[in-house]
Write an enzyme that holds these catalytic residues in place. Sequence first.
Site, PDB file in Angstrom:
ATOM      1  N   ASP A  68       0.933  -1.257  -0.176  1.00 27.55           N
ATOM      2  CA  ASP A  68       0.056  -0.021  -0.175  1.00 27.55           C
ATOM      3  C   ASP A  68       0.760   1.226  -0.059  1.00 27.55           C
ATOM      4  OD1 ASP A  68      -1.687   2.185   0.934  1.00 27.55           O
ATOM      5  OD2 ASP A  68      -2.795   0.920   1.797  1.00 27.55           O
ATOM      6  N   HIS A  97      -4.884  11.810  14.471  1.00 26.47           N
ATOM      7  CA  HIS A  97      -6.264  12.049  13.327  1.00 26.47           C
ATOM      8  C   HIS A  97      -7.276  11.036  13.576  1.00 26.47           C
ATOM      9  CE1 HIS A  97      -3.308  13.894  10.667  1.00 26.47           C
ATOM     10  NE2 HIS A  97      -2.341  12.775  10.605  1.00 26.47           N
ATOM     11  N   ASP A 128       3.022  18.090  14.398  1.00 24.20           N
ATOM     12  CA  ASP A 128       3.170  17.324  13.350  1.00 24.20           C
ATOM     13  C   ASP A 128       2.964  18.193  12.016  1.00 24.20           C
ATOM     14  OD1 ASP A 128       2.846  14.071  12.919  1.00 24.20           O
ATOM     15  OD2 ASP A 128       1.536  15.338  11.392  1.00 24.20           O
ATOM     16  N   HIS A 147       0.844  17.378   9.698  1.00 19.56           N
ATOM     17  CA  HIS A 147      -0.678  17.112   9.274  1.00 19.56           C
ATOM     18  C   HIS A 147      -1.196  17.849  10.302  1.00 19.56           C
ATOM     19  CE1 HIS A 147       1.738  13.711   7.172  1.00 19.56           C
ATOM     20  NE2 HIS A 147       0.702  14.014   6.279  1.00 19.56           N
ATOM     21  N   ASP A 189       7.282  14.657  11.167  1.00 25.99           N
ATOM     22  CA  ASP A 189       7.158  15.003   9.499  1.00 25.99           C
ATOM     23  C   ASP A 189       7.175  16.451   9.110  1.00 25.99           C
ATOM     24  OD1 ASP A 189       4.877  15.478  10.937  1.00 25.99           O
ATOM     25  OD2 ASP A 189       3.974  13.936   9.641  1.00 25.99           O
ATOM     26  N   TYR A 215       8.650  10.323   9.070  1.00 25.19           N
ATOM     27  CA  TYR A 215       8.838   9.102   8.054  1.00 25.19           C
ATOM     28  C   TYR A 215      10.172   9.305   7.263  1.00 25.19           C
ATOM     29  CZ  TYR A 215       3.915   9.359   9.384  1.00 25.19           C
ATOM     30  OH  TYR A 215       2.986   9.356  10.080  1.00 25.19           O
TER      31      TYR A 215
END
Length: 681
Positions: A22, A137, A174, A176, A267, A307
């Site tokens: 994925d 999230h 983060d 995001h 990240d 990451y």
Amino acid sequence: MASGTALIYDEEMTTHKLLWSDPVCGIEVPERLSSSYDQLKRYHLVERCVHVPAREGSKEEILLVHSSEHLEVAKSTQTMNEEELKKVSGNYDAFFFHPNTYRCARLAVGATLELVDAVMSGKVRNGMALVRPPGHHSQRNAANGFCLFNNVAIAAEYAKLKYGLQRILIVDWDVHHGQGTQYIFEEDPSVLYFSWHRYEHQEFWPSLKESDYDAVGLGKGRGFNINLPWNKVGMGNSDYLAAFFHVLLPMAFEFDPELVIVSSGYDSGIGDPEGQMNATPEVFAHLTHFVMQLANGKLCVILEGGYHLKSLSESVCMTVKTLLGDPVPQITGEMAPCLSAVESIQNVRAAHKRYWKWLMYEDTSFLQNLSTKSHLLKKANPNPSIEHESKITNKDEAVKVERFLELHMKNILFPVPPIKTATTDSKGSVHLLPVPVHFVKEMDKTEIKALVSGFYADIVKEDKNLLSLGSMLAILDKILKKEACNGIAESPTCSVSVAVALRHSVRFGFQRVLCIFVGDMEIIPNTEDGKILMIHICEKEQSGKTRSKHYISLNWKEDAEGNDFFSAVLGFILPVAYSYQPNLTVIAVGPNRSLGINGISLLFSLLQGLAESRIFAVIEDTEINVMQSVAKALVGASAPHFGVYVPPTQEKVNKIKILRDQFQQEWRMLQCSVKDGISRN
């Protein structure tokens, strides 16, 4: 004051992994945890931390935030085969299940709560939990973006319930947007949630309108949700620091949290394929240092994203080193936020003006929606699966970043001085200090004369002044030779001592020395060559000296409550100091000081992020109560508690604005308004 830093890590959380191909989820790998922990061991940080074992979060604890239906779905995956796991994972946006995911997610929750308990009980002062899966999230009834249970949100609810907390700050750095955390607390005024995130005018995942700056919360929670959207990639150290100076920290000091929890995603660091930002690992040391000043130091840092394994692991180490109280590395890069960052910062300030006292006199009327959704800036593709192709071709770039970081970390890391805080006992008053400090032997008269002869004769004209320098020079010498991190000296003639100290530091080889002098100053050092930056805090303008780039007079008389000075520190002093990037910071308290003890302590607490934490304090020897507070700050106490916030008067706000307008082209970290024509983009 509690001491010690907890570190929570359980290798079992690395068993949660993707069983099929994925491209979206493939970056959330077990090595994110193991490589971070291994790097902590290489830096010998693990052995310095307090080991706190993880445990599984209970069903009741998870239900503080999530629905029973969500919990049951997660629980049911333990016995599924790969095909069934793939099918149930497909019900969510960017999430994968493994037969051990439920167990790992419960460990992540439990590890987070164990950290909260360790901090709130006083077992440790602060700590970090290395956990997987991440959490910010995940929503009440859905897994999302690699997250199953919202670890930080559960921790906040748990802390409110168990410890009766009424004000919790969640800082989400983060890259995001933690929309799950926002949804959970958007109507709750007891939780102040701050998130910066790559947004690009809603074109970057999760691509939500409610991730923009005008989503300020709902109902009673209005004003307690702070979104700072980054509308282009490449944000760096100065952009992140500007966001703290001009948005987060003033709100946080006014909010006065009882606990700070960080959704610590890396990240947002350099090299990360998701963030595509340029912030280097040491910026996380600075961010950590700042949030350590809140809530009497009660701080829980919880891992979220990250990451690029090298960037992630080095940034984790920078965070833990700072939690342990190590000196903060010098920040690198140009200290000037980009225009896009300044626009975002100003939009946030405008959106929150009605909710926060510190913004009440801010002029935001000129704003005409500065982020007018212009598509002139480069945009990222909002579809993570399509982005994957470009990431594959960027493997060379990832290797380049890894090589860069190898060299970069060698350049910024330095040995921790053997002495934390140095002083002498020349006055016999050191026993009155509330914290242990290291005594050094003061210089004798012969040593002083040998050192001072000729070079300082114009300053030291009286023999009694000469003798008073023995203590000051002995302590300063330890700092200049990097044998002591910081030091504190009493002086009967503060202005003379500071003048000698500054000239001596420059003569020793320090090229940028920041001096903040509080009170009346008889001798004003020469600042024309730029090797000294003087910020003089006094009640009235010093006669015979005009303001310049390197001599700035800040006329400030602290109010009766003694808690309006942080607006001057965050709005002006700290941005100027970070723009200058000194090699040494000298803070002096002379006669007729216009600041209270809290304001002086705040200066020492916040400015320790500069100059590898080298601070030299010179205190008028009648000020033993100031000496006591400064000593506490230098050995690592957090900033003082200010109580209920009273905003500065409009006159004081105008003073800061005038100074900011006057100096923002020279000292670029002052820029938080696009009104005055910023040339850099």
